[in-house]
Scaffold this active site. Sequence first.
Site, PDB file in Angstrom:
ATOM      1  CB  CYS A  16     -27.047 -21.904   7.132  1.00 16.70           C
ATOM      2  SG  CYS A  16     -25.505 -21.478   7.863  1.00 16.70           S
ATOM      3  N   GLY A  42     -24.553 -23.452   1.561  1.00 21.19           N
ATOM      4  CA  GLY A  42     -23.624 -23.761   2.627  1.00 21.19           C
ATOM      5  C   GLY A  42     -22.739 -24.940   2.258  1.00 21.19           C
ATOM      6  CG  ASN A 117     -30.594 -19.473   6.694  1.00 17.75           C
ATOM      7  OD1 ASN A 117     -31.735 -19.263   5.813  1.00 17.75           O
ATOM      8  ND2 ASN A 117     -29.639 -18.768   6.487  1.00 17.75           N
ATOM      9  N   GLY A 118     -29.372 -17.331   9.333  1.00 13.07           N
ATOM     10  CA  GLY A 118     -29.689 -16.017   9.578  1.00 13.07           C
ATOM     11  C   GLY A 118     -28.528 -15.511  10.236  1.00 13.07           C
ATOM     12  CE1 TYR A 257     -23.754 -16.431  -6.434  1.00 12.12           C
ATOM     13  CE2 TYR A 257     -24.163 -16.284  -3.989  1.00 12.12           C
ATOM     14  CZ  TYR A 257     -23.483 -17.083  -4.956  1.00 12.12           C
ATOM     15  OH  TYR A 257     -22.342 -17.793  -4.893  1.00 12.12           O
TER      16      TYR A 257
END
Length: 484
Positions: A16, A42, A117-118, A257
């Site tokens: 995210c 995302g 996010n996480g 990445y």
Amino acid sequence: MDETPFDDDDELHEECGVFGIFKRTDAAAVVTLGLHALQHRGQEAAGIVSYDGSQFHVERHAGLIGDTFTKQAVLERLPGTSAIGHTRYATTGGGGLRNVQPFFAELSAGGFAVAHNGNITNALTIQRELQRRGSIFSSTSDTETILHLVATSAARHFVEKLIDALSRLEGAFSLVGLSSKKMVGVRDPLGIRPLVLGDLEGSPILASETCALDIIGADFVRDIEPGELVVISEDGIESIFPFQARRPRFCIFEYVYFARPDSTVEGRNVYEIRKKIGGELARESHVEADIVVPVPDSGVPAAIGYAQEAGLPFELGIIRNHYVGRTFIQPTDSIRHMGVKLKHNANRRMIEGKRVILVDDSIVRGTTSQKIVQMVREAGATEVHMRIASPPTRASCFYGVDTPEKAKLLASRMTIEEMADFIKVDSLSFLSIDGLYRATDEPSRNKLTPQFCDACFTGDYPTSLTDQDGTENVRPLSLLGGAG
Ligand code: AMP
């Protein structure tokens, strides 16, 4: 499109991006731009919550930011000078948009929205405890747990309630929150996911990556520190360190990445690191060949670094169609097979009669590599040598990167030789873990206190995994959906 067509269960796939701006005309439009720059984090759904001085407004949609939030009617429903937003990997099947963030609730302390996010690794345990005490949940997302913890905290003031709530969490959380008077940003004590502070002509910004500042010409101020909570209000920016200090363990896979190459994360430019990774890879796994070909786009910077170090020509031997999402985006195996063909085509002229070194960032299930190698062979390559710009991905991520369960990771069930046979290459090499650390300018991986979270490569998880069952085959999001 209101729901993703491929979802067949309530399992969430996370990955995210978060973005927020405080006190700025057209706040929601600025958030829309910021989220567009974070789209790589995302692609399935997004949401924005704005505050107009008296009310909060919430919009959540499935699909790309550019297809949904750029519509004038949507932005008109998001008036106000403060807004936060979130872009996520997937919505859930049954619940449609109910897991799309930001989450918003009217609490006794006032309205509060949160974008995460996480992934919180003890969220299910907390959720069950809260449910026993009467809490009602409207989603299966771990992020909703945070709202409930804030709501039920006995502390007096909003920030104290928030600290109280966050202190219960294990796992990875880079959060942006919005109340009527404040915007808050926080990173978990290990700083697993990124979060930066920016400034647009005096308006503070919080964003997952610096590329989201660049798109609107905002200045980068600094990274939010691991374990730091920033409280942004009319009075300025207050910084608090409410958690017990720990040695940070930023996610090294962000460099491999996940982050965009033009972002600077934790003081390191992602593109430069990827090139250095390629250089390390070339030094570690030399092979005689004619050209270096990246698997686009994720393999490009490492392939440039490889070619420079090896003194070989870098060629675009594979061309990518940009109008297809990442191969990973289609969450069923049969569609994923098709995805590769939809997305990549061999550039026969460059490849025919050549010994090719193919460079990609990682092998997860191996499906992409298998198809790409077959395509390159069919285009007339005489030899195909695969070089992977990270160590073998052997363990699932529980901290906000979508990885399949361990059993589906090729490297968890095959040796490197078996993997080479499976993807049908003449040779296959992965970057060593120390090589990866060297590319980040660390001399090597410190075994006792590693400098990064590298659990996907080493299985060394830096937090407890309370909700997982403790076996090797745990699913990344075994019972409760993650936030992303
Ligand atoms: P595969 O081995 O077929 O599962 O796909 C591996 C490719 O997917 C890699 O080369 C990456 O480019 C990409 N990839 C790796 N990890 C992820 C992830 N968590 N989400 C989306 N794509 C990924």
